[in-house]
Structure formats: structure tokens, C-alpha cells
Design a protein around this motif. Structure first.
Motif, PDB file in Angstrom:
ATOM      1  N   LEU A  41      25.151  20.625  45.060  1.00 27.24           N
ATOM      2  CA  LEU A  41      25.236  19.225  45.464  1.00 27.24           C
ATOM      3  C   LEU A  41      24.591  18.991  46.829  1.00 27.24           C
ATOM      4  N   TYR A  42      24.902  19.843  47.808  1.00 21.68           N
ATOM      5  CA  TYR A  42      24.324  19.661  49.139  1.00 21.68           C
ATOM      6  C   TYR A  42      22.797  19.797  49.134  1.00 21.68           C
ATOM      7  N   PRO A  43      22.204  20.828  48.498  1.00 22.04           N
ATOM      8  CA  PRO A  43      20.733  20.876  48.451  1.00 22.04           C
ATOM      9  C   PRO A  43      20.114  19.665  47.770  1.00 22.04           C
ATOM     10  N   LEU A  44      20.787  19.138  46.738  1.00 28.00           N
ATOM     11  CA  LEU A  44      20.250  17.956  46.059  1.00 28.00           C
ATOM     12  C   LEU A  44      20.238  16.747  46.995  1.00 28.00           C
ATOM     13  N   LEU A  45      21.355  16.527  47.682  1.00 21.15           N
ATOM     14  CA  LEU A  45      21.420  15.406  48.622  1.00 21.15           C
ATOM     15  C   LEU A  45      20.458  15.610  49.785  1.00 21.15           C
ATOM     16  N   ARG A  46      20.321  16.849  50.241  1.00 22.42           N
ATOM     17  CA  ARG A  46      19.384  17.146  51.330  1.00 22.42           C
ATOM     18  C   ARG A  46      17.942  16.888  50.895  1.00 22.42           C
ATOM     19  N   SER A  47      17.626  17.200  49.637  1.00 24.01           N
ATOM     20  CA  SER A  47      16.277  16.941  49.120  1.00 24.01           C
ATOM     21  C   SER A  47      16.001  15.447  49.059  1.00 24.01           C
ATOM     22  N   PHE A  48      16.989  14.662  48.609  1.00 24.67           N
ATOM     23  CA  PHE A  48      16.835  13.205  48.620  1.00 24.67           C
ATOM     24  C   PHE A  48      16.554  12.706  50.037  1.00 24.67           C
ATOM     25  N   TYR A  49      17.272  13.254  51.000  1.00 25.91           N
ATOM     26  CA  TYR A  49      17.119  12.824  52.393  1.00 25.91           C
ATOM     27  C   TYR A  49      15.736  13.198  52.932  1.00 25.91           C
ATOM     28  N   LEU A  50      15.315  14.458  52.720  1.00 22.22           N
ATOM     29  CA  LEU A  50      14.035  14.918  53.249  1.00 22.22           C
ATOM     30  C   LEU A  50      12.851  14.239  52.582  1.00 22.22           C
ATOM     31  N   SER A  51      13.019  13.784  51.329  1.00 19.01           N
ATOM     32  CA  SER A  51      11.907  13.147  50.633  1.00 19.01           C
ATOM     33  C   SER A  51      11.497  11.826  51.273  1.00 19.01           C
ATOM     34  N   LEU A  52      12.321  11.287  52.152  1.00 20.26           N
ATOM     35  CA  LEU A  52      12.024  10.013  52.818  1.00 20.26           C
ATOM     36  C   LEU A  52      11.402  10.218  54.196  1.00 20.26           C
ATOM     37  N   TYR A  53      11.137  11.481  54.575  1.00 17.38           N
ATOM     38  CA  TYR A  53      10.667  11.768  55.928  1.00 17.38           C
ATOM     39  C   TYR A  53       9.469  12.714  55.893  1.00 17.38           C
ATOM     40  N   LEU A  54       8.718  12.704  56.988  1.00 17.12           N
ATOM     41  CA  LEU A  54       7.762  13.755  57.284  1.00 17.12           C
ATOM     42  C   LEU A  54       8.460  14.792  58.150  1.00 17.12           C
ATOM     43  N   THR A  55       8.120  16.063  57.969  1.00 19.99           N
ATOM     44  CA  THR A  55       8.773  17.125  58.721  1.00 19.99           C
ATOM     45  C   THR A  55       7.727  17.992  59.409  1.00 19.99           C
ATOM     46  N   ASP A  56       8.163  18.683  60.454  1.00 14.02           N
ATOM     47  CA  ASP A  56       7.277  19.624  61.141  1.00 14.02           C
ATOM     48  C   ASP A  56       7.380  20.985  60.450  1.00 14.02           C
ATOM     49  N   PRO A  57       6.573  21.972  60.873  1.00 13.39           N
ATOM     50  CA  PRO A  57       6.601  23.285  60.213  1.00 13.39           C
ATOM     51  C   PRO A  57       7.953  23.978  60.239  1.00 13.39           C
ATOM     52  N   ARG A  58       8.849  23.581  61.144  1.00 16.80           N
ATOM     53  CA  ARG A  58      10.189  24.176  61.179  1.00 16.80           C
ATOM     54  C   ARG A  58      11.172  23.461  60.267  1.00 16.80           C
ATOM     55  N   GLY A  59      10.713  22.407  59.591  1.00 12.77           N
ATOM     56  CA  GLY A  59      11.583  21.644  58.714  1.00 12.77           C
ATOM     57  C   GLY A  59      12.367  20.561  59.405  1.00 12.77           C
ATOM     58  N   GLN A  60      12.063  20.303  60.670  1.00 11.35           N
ATOM     59  CA  GLN A  60      12.767  19.267  61.419  1.00 11.35           C
ATOM     60  C   GLN A  60      12.150  17.892  61.124  1.00 11.35           C
ATOM     61  N   ILE A  61      12.986  16.869  61.156  1.00 14.28           N
ATOM     62  CA  ILE A  61      12.531  15.508  60.871  1.00 14.28           C
ATOM     63  C   ILE A  61      11.529  15.058  61.934  1.00 14.28           C
ATOM     64  N   ALA A  62      10.367  14.540  61.477  1.00 17.81           N
ATOM     65  CA  ALA A  62       9.333  14.070  62.408  1.00 17.81           C
ATOM     66  C   ALA A  62       9.198  12.554  62.381  1.00 17.81           C
ATOM     67  N   ALA A  63       9.204  11.963  61.191  1.00 12.65           N
ATOM     68  CA  ALA A  63       9.026  10.502  61.093  1.00 12.65           C
ATOM     69  C   ALA A  63       9.537  10.026  59.750  1.00 12.65           C
ATOM     70  N   TYR A  64      10.092   8.796  59.763  1.00 12.16           N
ATOM     71  CA  TYR A  64      10.565   8.173  58.523  1.00 12.16           C
ATOM     72  C   TYR A  64       9.388   7.490  57.824  1.00 12.16           C
ATOM     73  N   VAL A  65       9.188   7.810  56.543  1.00 13.74           N
ATOM     74  CA  VAL A  65       8.068   7.221  55.801  1.00 13.74           C
ATOM     75  C   VAL A  65       8.527   6.487  54.547  1.00 13.74           C
ATOM     76  N   GLY A  66       9.817   6.455  54.286  1.00  9.46           N
ATOM     77  CA  GLY A  66      10.319   5.756  53.109  1.00  9.46           C
ATOM     78  C   GLY A  66       9.838   6.400  51.813  1.00  9.46           C
ATOM     79  N   LEU A  67       9.223   5.604  50.966  1.00  6.23           N
ATOM     80  CA  LEU A  67       8.755   6.087  49.667  1.00  6.23           C
ATOM     81  C   LEU A  67       7.300   6.529  49.683  1.00  6.23           C
ATOM     82  N   ASP A  68       6.709   6.669  50.862  1.00  6.37           N
ATOM     83  CA  ASP A  68       5.302   7.053  50.946  1.00  6.37           C
ATOM     84  C   ASP A  68       5.049   8.435  50.348  1.00  6.37           C
ATOM     85  N   ASN A  69       6.002   9.346  50.502  1.00  8.13           N
ATOM     86  CA  ASN A  69       5.836  10.674  49.907  1.00  8.13           C
ATOM     87  C   ASN A  69       5.703  10.589  48.389  1.00  8.13           C
ATOM     88  N   PHE A  70       6.487   9.709  47.783  1.00 12.23           N
ATOM     89  CA  PHE A  70       6.422   9.540  46.330  1.00 12.23           C
ATOM     90  C   PHE A  70       5.114   8.859  45.918  1.00 12.23           C
TER      91      PHE A  70
END
Length: 306
Positions: A41-70
Motif C-alpha cells: 500500500l505505501y509503495p503504491l501511494l508513494r508512486s502516485f505521489y511521485l508521479s506528480l513531481y520531477l525528482t533529482d537523481p537522489r529521488g528527492q522532490i524537485a518540482a511539481y508538474v501535475g499530470l505532465d509526466n503522464f
């Protein structure tokens, strides 16, 4: 007239016992619920959360992009190519695995002498990991030392580059996967066949039905719940296949074996684009969910439950 204190105490005791039973059940379920929440459950929710952001090489949140990744994902030819490869892989492995399991279970269910040995041999792939199976088949597929090309040479046929030719790579991995899944399919189908009473076979013989007609008209409908279960499980497993591609071909040659899960791995852990990789994982989750629902809505109607 006032209620007896003994009656009130009895009601209170019943209420407490009713509360204790669910509490005890949840207590026993707590470890499973904890593991389910932690690893699923936690990895699934975390994946939903990360799919809305750009991340740096360490996996840290860099910028909110909404549905742009999709949007970027659905416009990517590579995504559609990997999805097509996954579809071809599923179309080969799911029917092939079921057919091989049916043949092996039908043979092992016959009352011939020595069938116990064949039952053990047919179930052996279940005991092997993906990495072990990949190493075994890597030797079989070897272009100069492999057994397959050795037999082709004996037959006077040219050698085939099983894992380096785009025409043969996906088919080679599919054959390997069918063999890997054959142990599980065999055990489940054999248990289903052994659950059919001998009276069914005897009544079919009395009616003059041959073995093929008996299997198609009587045995296969009675096996339909088992076949349906294996179809659902095999389809989910085919879209989650990763190990054999990673070990044998690395998604190549020319992307011919780059299934969707391997694309997710490359995007997240090679290119360090965790946001896009999470978006791909969500799309894969939704795709498997839709395919499973379609099977339960339409295919299950043809299942004959006893």
C-alpha cells in the motif's frame, strides 16, 4: 418489573464475547495487514505521489508538474513500443503456458506405472528461481555451445542467434517463461483433474465418448474454474515479467524485448527519472486492473462452477 442482575450480567458477558472475537481476529491479521501496508500500500501511494513531481537523481522532490509526466509518457513512442512488446509477450506466454500445463497434467493424471516420477519432473521448474532458470537457458541459447543450435546443426540447419536477433529474442524469452511457469500451472491443473470423480469418466465411457471428446465436453468445463484462475494469474505475471529480460537481453536487441516493467526500471534506476518511472508504474497498475476486471466481467460468465 426490574430486570434480574443475573440477566444483565449474562447480556454483558455476551456483548464482551462478541467484541472479543473480532478483536482476536484483527490481532491475528495484524502482522499481515502491517506487511501489506508496508510493502504494497505505501509503495503504491508513494508512486502516485511521485508521479506528480520531477525528482533529482537522489529521488528527492524537485518540482511539481501535475499530470505532465503522464502527458509526456503517452506522447512517447518508446512507451507504446514497450507496451506492444508486453502485449506480444503476454499473447505468447499465457496461452502457451496453459496449453503446456494441460498436456502435462493430463499425462500425469493417467494411471500408468511410473507416473510419480514424471509428476516430480514436471513440477521441478517451480523450485527454480528466475535467475537460476535464466542461467540454464542462457547456456541452452548459446550461439556456439548451446544445445538448441547443436540440434539444428545435426539437422543440417543454420544456427540461430536466439538472444541477439530481434526476430527471435522475444520468442526465445517467451519459450523460457512458458517453461518457468509450467511447474505452477501443472500442479494447479493436476489438482483440478484429481478433484474430478471417476464417475464422470465412467459415465462418459458408457455413453460411448472417446478420450478427446470426454476431455473437451466434460473434463474441460469442469476444469474451467482452475483455467480461469490460471489465466488471470498468468496474465498479471506476464505483464510483471522482468528478471529474464534483465539477465538475458537487457531489453535488447533494438528494444525487441524491452517490456513495460523493464522500461520502468530503466527510467527510474538508470535515468534517475523517478517521477516518469512512477507514472509508468501507475499506468501499468491501471492496465493490469482493467484487464483483470474485463476477465471477471466477461470471461467468468463462461466458467462452470460445480
Amino acid at each position: 418489573m426490574s430486570a434480574s442482575p443475573y440477566g444483565a450480567a449474562r447480556k454483558t458477558g455476551r456483548s464482551l464475547s462478541r467484541l472479543k472475537e473480532p478483536a482476536l481476529a484483527y490481532l491475528f491479521l495484524a502482522p499481515s495487514i502491517l506487511l501489506f501496508g508496508l510493502f504494497l500500500l505505501y509503495p503504491l501511494l508513494r508512486s502516485f505521489y511521485l508521479s506528480l513531481y520531477l525528482t533529482d537523481p537522489r529521488g528527492q522532490i524537485a518540482a511539481y508538474v501535475g499530470l505532465d509526466n503522464f502527458r509526456q509518457l503517452l506522447a512517447s513512442p518508446q512507451f507504446w513500443s514497450s507496451l506492444a512488446v508486453s502485449g506480444k509477450f503476454a499473447l505468447i506466454t499465457v496461452p502457451g503456458g496453459l496449453l503446456l500445463g494441460l498436456v502435462m497434467s493430463a499425462l500425469a493424471n493417467s494411471r500408468l506405472k511410473g507416473m510419480r516420477i514424471f509428476q516430480f519432473i514436471f513440477s521441478l521448474p517451480l523450485a527454480l528461481s528466475v535467475s537460476t532458470s535464466s542461467v540454464i537457458w542462457m547456456m541452452l541459447f548459446h550461439p556456439t555451445l548451446g544445445m538448441f543450435n547443436y540440434f539444428l546443426d545435426l539437422a543440417g540447419l543454420p544456427a540461430i542467434q536466439w538472444l541477439t536477433d530481434p526476430k527471435w529474442a522475444l520468442l526465445s524469452l517467451s519459450v523460457m517463461t512458458i517453461w518457468m511457469n509450467s511447474g505452477f500451472n501443472f500442479i494447479v491443473l493436476l489438482s483440478g483433474l484429481q478433484g474430478i470423480s471417476d464417475e464422470m469418466y465412467d459415465s462418459a465411457k458408457i455413453d460411448g465418448a472417446g478420450p478427446i471428446r470426454t476431455f473437451v465436453r466434460i473434463i474441460l468445463p469442469l476444469l474451467s474454474p482452475v483455467v480461469f484462475f490460471l489465466t488471470v494469474v498468468s496474465l498479471i505475471g506476464s505483464f510483471q515479467a522482468f528478471g529474464q529480460m534483465h539477465i538475458l537481453t537487457k531489453g535488447g536487441p533494438a528494444g525487441s524485448t524491452e517490456v513495460l516493467v523493464y522500461s520502468i526500471y530503466k527510467e527510474a534506476f538508470v535515468n534517475y527519472q523517478f517521477g516518469t518511472g512512477s507514472a509508468m508504474a501507475i499506468v501499468l497498475f491501471l492496465l493490469i486492473l482493467i484487464l483483470t476486471l474485463i476477465q471477471f466481467i466477461f470471461v467468468e460468465k463462461k466458467v462452470h462452477y460445480q
